[in-house]
Structure formats: structure tokens, C-alpha cells
Design an enzyme around this catalytic site. Structure first.
Site, mmCIF file in Angstrom:
data_model
loop_
_atom_site.group_PDB
_atom_site.id
_atom_site.type_symbol
_atom_site.label_atom_id
_atom_site.label_comp_id
_atom_site.label_asym_id
_atom_site.label_seq_id
_atom_site.Cartn_x
_atom_site.Cartn_y
_atom_site.Cartn_z
ATOM 1 N N GLY A 49 0.843 -1.186 0.000
ATOM 2 C CA GLY A 49 0.000 0.000 0.000
ATOM 3 C C GLY A 49 0.877 1.233 0.000
ATOM 4 N N LEU A 104 7.671 1.350 3.097
ATOM 5 C CA LEU A 104 8.517 1.916 2.042
ATOM 6 C C LEU A 104 9.238 3.177 2.514
ATOM 7 C CD1 LEU A 104 6.090 1.519 -1.003
ATOM 8 C CD2 LEU A 104 8.133 0.144 -0.510
HETATM 9 ZN ZN ZN Z 1 4.112 2.710 5.313
#
Ligand code: ZN
Length: 195
Positions: A49, A104
Site C-alpha cells: 500500500g 517503504l
Molecule cells: Zn508505510
């Protein structure tokens, strides 16, 4: 569509509460392009996501998608592409589960985060329609992780610091146990949800 740069921990935009999308703004070319770029950026980075603050936009937009075998999270159950605008998340029941997460925007680090086992998410889709979904287990964790981004919260804030590991150490020492625990959970949830 283009891949945008993912901002990493230390950038103040990850710590700001993002603002809601208002009125006609969602239909604007700029916001629709942002959503397309978020999809492309997430796919290029192989995330589960992404949230708008992760590409430097302090807006309440996030998305989740797990298709095929995700290289970062090969054990995650599939999630069809779901874009959530102005999401509101609420737990269903009191049970929590520890989920091993990465992000990320926090390269190199993983940790165990207590998440609500089941959640309801109310949101608008990218066309502006009001929608709602119920998620459980790892998928519920993914939505909680993404909505946290919109409030300036990162998984490492919620994790037990003693559970932190590198991705390499996760693979080497923790992955098998975690995957077994998640498989048992998925089995239980499937049985409870009537198959
Ligand atoms: Zn995250």
C-alpha cells in the site's frame, strides 16, 4: 502516470496530519493524477500500500493492493486495488494481533505492531462514491498502517522496539514463525467467517 519519489522517515511531511479532500477537488486533474502516480509508485516499489504523504502530498488519500506474489510480502493474502479517500477506520471487537510490518518510508526496518484484528473502513472511492469495507487479519493491518500515515504515524511508533529487525534478519530468523502464526490466524478467521 509516473513513479514519484518515496519520502523517507525524517521528512516532516510523514509527521503531519494530512488534510481532507474537499468538494470538487477529488475530480481535479491534479488529484486524479496523484492517485494514478501513487498506484504506479506502489507497484514499482512492490509495496502492499501507499499513502499520499509518502510521495510528499499531505492529503487524506491512500491505497492498498496485493496481487500475485508480492516480492516484499509474499505471504500476504491478495487485496484488489482499493483507493481510499478521507478514510475513517474503526475497530470491530477488542481483539488485537501482532503483525510484522515494514514500510517503504522506513527502509531496512521491520517490527511487530499490535493491530486490531478486524476493522471497518468508511471512505470515498476515487470517483467520490461513499463506500465501506470490513477487513480482518493481515489485510486489516495493511489498512490500519495506511490510515496511520494520514495521521502522521509510522509503524515504528507502534512497534515494540525490541522486535525491530532488518529485512535480512526477518528472513533468517523470524519469517517462518510469523508466517505459521498468520496461516493459523487465516484458518481461524476463515472458519469464523463461515468459509
Ligand atoms: Zn508505510
Amino acid at each position: 502516470m509516473s513513479v514519484r519519489e518515496i519520502v523517507t522517515i525524517g521528512d516532516p511531511v510523514l509527521r503531519e496530519p494530512a488534510r481532507e479532500i474537499e468538494g470538487d477537488e477529488l475530480a481535479s486533474a491534479a488529484v486524479q493524477e496523484l492517485i494514478d502516480d501513487m498506484i504506479e509508485t506502489k507497484r514499482a516499489a512492490d509495496g502492499a500500500g501507499i499513502a499520499a504523504p509518502q510521495v510528499g502530498e499531505s492529503l487524506r488519500i491512500a491505497l492498498a493492493e496485493v496481487e500475485g506474489v508480492n516480492r516484499r510480502y509474499p505471504y500476504k493474502p491478495p487485496i484488489p486495488l482499493t483507493v481510499i479517500v478521507n478514510p475513517v477506520i474503526e475497530p470491530i471487537g477488542a481483539e488485537t494481533v501482532a503483525i510484522n510490518e515494514g514500510c517503504l518510508s522506513v527502509p531496512g526496518l521491520r517490527g511487530e505492531v499490535p493491530r486490531h484484528l478486524r476493522v471497518r473502513v468508511r471512505y470515498r472511492d476515487r470517483e467520490g462514491a461513499e463506500r465501506e469495507l470490513v477487513a480482518s487479519g493481515m489485510t486489516a493491518g495493511t489498512f490500519q498502517h495506511e490510515v496511520d500515515h494520514l495521521d502522521g504515524v509510522l509503524f515504528c511508533d507502534r512497534a515494540d522496539p525490541r522486535s525491530f529487525s532488518t529485512w535480512e534478519q526477518f528472513e533468517r530468523r523470524h519469517r517462518d514463525g510469523f508466517v505459521r502464526r498468520m496461516e493459523a490466524l487465516t484458518e481461524r478467521l476463515t472458519a469464523e467467517d463461515g468459509g
